[in-house]
Design a protein around this motif. Sequence first.
Motif, short mmCIF file in Angstrom:
data_model
loop_
_atom_site.label_atom_id
_atom_site.label_comp_id
_atom_site.label_asym_id
_atom_site.label_seq_id
_atom_site.Cartn_x
_atom_site.Cartn_y
_atom_site.Cartn_z
N ILE A 102 0.83 -1.21 0.00
CA ILE A 102 0.00 0.00 0.00
C ILE A 102 0.86 1.26 0.00
O ILE A 102 1.73 1.43 0.86
N ARG A 103 0.58 2.15 -0.94
CA ARG A 103 1.29 3.43 -1.03
C ARG A 103 0.83 4.37 0.09
O ARG A 103 -0.20 4.14 0.73
N LYS A 104 1.56 5.46 0.25
CA LYS A 104 1.25 6.46 1.27
C LYS A 104 -0.15 7.04 1.09
O LYS A 104 -0.84 7.34 2.06
N ASP A 105 -0.62 7.17 -0.15
CA ASP A 105 -1.95 7.73 -0.41
C ASP A 105 -3.07 6.70 -0.21
O ASP A 105 -4.24 7.00 -0.42
N GLY A 106 -2.72 5.47 0.19
CA GLY A 106 -3.71 4.43 0.45
C GLY A 106 -4.02 3.54 -0.73
O GLY A 106 -4.75 2.55 -0.58
N THR A 107 -3.49 3.86 -1.90
CA THR A 107 -3.77 3.01 -3.06
C THR A 107 -2.88 1.77 -3.05
O THR A 107 -1.77 1.79 -2.53
N ILE A 108 -3.40 0.72 -3.62
CA ILE A 108 -2.66 -0.54 -3.69
C ILE A 108 -1.67 -0.48 -4.84
O ILE A 108 -2.05 -0.28 -5.99
N GLN A 124 8.55 -8.84 -3.05
CA GLN A 124 8.93 -7.44 -2.93
C GLN A 124 7.83 -6.48 -3.36
O GLN A 124 7.02 -6.81 -4.23
N SER A 125 7.85 -5.30 -2.75
CA SER A 125 6.85 -4.28 -3.04
C SER A 125 7.02 -3.66 -4.41
O SER A 125 6.05 -3.23 -5.02
N GLY A 126 8.25 -3.54 -4.90
CA GLY A 126 8.51 -2.93 -6.19
C GLY A 126 8.62 -1.41 -6.14
O GLY A 126 9.01 -0.79 -7.12
N GLU A 127 8.28 -0.82 -5.01
CA GLU A 127 8.37 0.63 -4.81
C GLU A 127 8.22 0.90 -3.32
O GLU A 127 7.79 0.03 -2.58
N PRO A 128 8.56 2.11 -2.87
CA PRO A 128 8.36 2.42 -1.45
C PRO A 128 6.86 2.36 -1.09
O PRO A 128 6.03 2.82 -1.86
N VAL A 129 6.57 1.74 0.05
CA VAL A 129 5.18 1.62 0.50
C VAL A 129 5.04 2.08 1.95
O VAL A 129 6.00 2.05 2.71
N GLY A 144 -12.23 -9.44 -5.49
CA GLY A 144 -12.01 -8.51 -6.60
C GLY A 144 -11.12 -7.33 -6.23
O GLY A 144 -11.20 -6.27 -6.83
N ILE A 145 -10.25 -7.53 -5.23
CA ILE A 145 -9.32 -6.47 -4.82
C ILE A 145 -8.22 -6.39 -5.88
O ILE A 145 -7.66 -7.41 -6.28
N ALA A 146 -7.93 -5.14 -6.32
CA ALA A 146 -6.98 -4.97 -7.41
C ALA A 146 -6.05 -3.80 -7.15
O ALA A 146 -6.33 -2.93 -6.30
N GLU A 147 -4.94 -3.77 -7.89
CA GLU A 147 -4.04 -2.63 -7.83
C GLU A 147 -4.83 -1.37 -8.14
O GLU A 147 -5.69 -1.38 -9.01
N GLY A 148 -4.53 -0.30 -7.39
CA GLY A 148 -5.24 0.96 -7.57
C GLY A 148 -6.41 1.13 -6.63
O GLY A 148 -6.87 2.25 -6.41
N ASP A 149 -6.94 0.02 -6.06
CA ASP A 149 -8.00 0.14 -5.05
C ASP A 149 -7.44 0.86 -3.84
O ASP A 149 -6.23 0.96 -3.65
N THR A 150 -8.34 1.35 -2.97
CA THR A 150 -7.93 2.16 -1.84
C THR A 150 -8.15 1.45 -0.51
O THR A 150 -9.23 0.92 -0.25
N VAL A 151 -7.11 1.49 0.33
CA VAL A 151 -7.14 0.86 1.65
C VAL A 151 -7.13 1.96 2.70
O VAL A 151 -6.37 2.92 2.59
N SER A 152 -7.97 1.83 3.71
CA SER A 152 -7.94 2.79 4.83
C SER A 152 -8.11 2.04 6.14
O SER A 152 -8.79 1.02 6.20
N TRP A 153 -7.44 2.54 7.18
CA TRP A 153 -7.53 1.95 8.52
C TRP A 153 -7.24 3.02 9.54
O TRP A 153 -6.69 4.08 9.22
N THR A 154 -7.60 2.75 10.77
CA THR A 154 -7.31 3.66 11.87
C THR A 154 -6.29 3.01 12.78
O THR A 154 -6.25 1.80 12.91
N GLY A 155 -5.51 3.83 13.44
CA GLY A 155 -4.56 3.30 14.41
C GLY A 155 -3.20 3.31 13.91
O GLY A 155 -2.25 2.83 14.26
#
Length: 155
Positions: A102-108, A124-129, A144-155
């Motif tokens: 997951i990238r800093k902006d929350g995208t996969i 490997q991640s292939g880029e900084p995550v 159906g989770i795919a690259e570009g989808d958005t992940v969010s969590w608290t904590g």
Amino acid sequence: MVRYFIAALVACSAAASLTACTSGSQTDTQPSAKFVPLSIQTAAGEHKFTVEVARTPEEQERGLMFRTSLAGDRGMIFPYDPPRPASFWMKNTLIPLDMIFIRKDGTIARIADNTTPESLEPVQSGEPVAAVLELAGGRAAELGIAEGDTVSWTG
């Protein structure tokens, strides 16, 4: 569970860009585990999980090693601040996992699906995550989770 793979042994130092390897526990969860809600927004809708947070270097090293199962609505998140390249291996991990980078902006950024239990091959991640999410193997494809989808969590 998953043990981190070090690109170079020197990377085990505190200044390293990758987190490193090691021990485990045979319990299904850790006694001091912190759980948080997490959601993934996909084209098909939102999918909710409760995930264990690997907060300390020791928790990140242990990850999901030695666990014999992982429920479909559970997982583990490995947060990184600042973001960094991530590399995992499956030594002492007894179940297949989907690793979601997951990238800093929350995208996969990348999904490594159905990783091979007990493999020493680096994933490997292939880029900084900013985080890596581990789910039960095959769960990402099933939902159906795919690259570009958005992940969010608290904590």
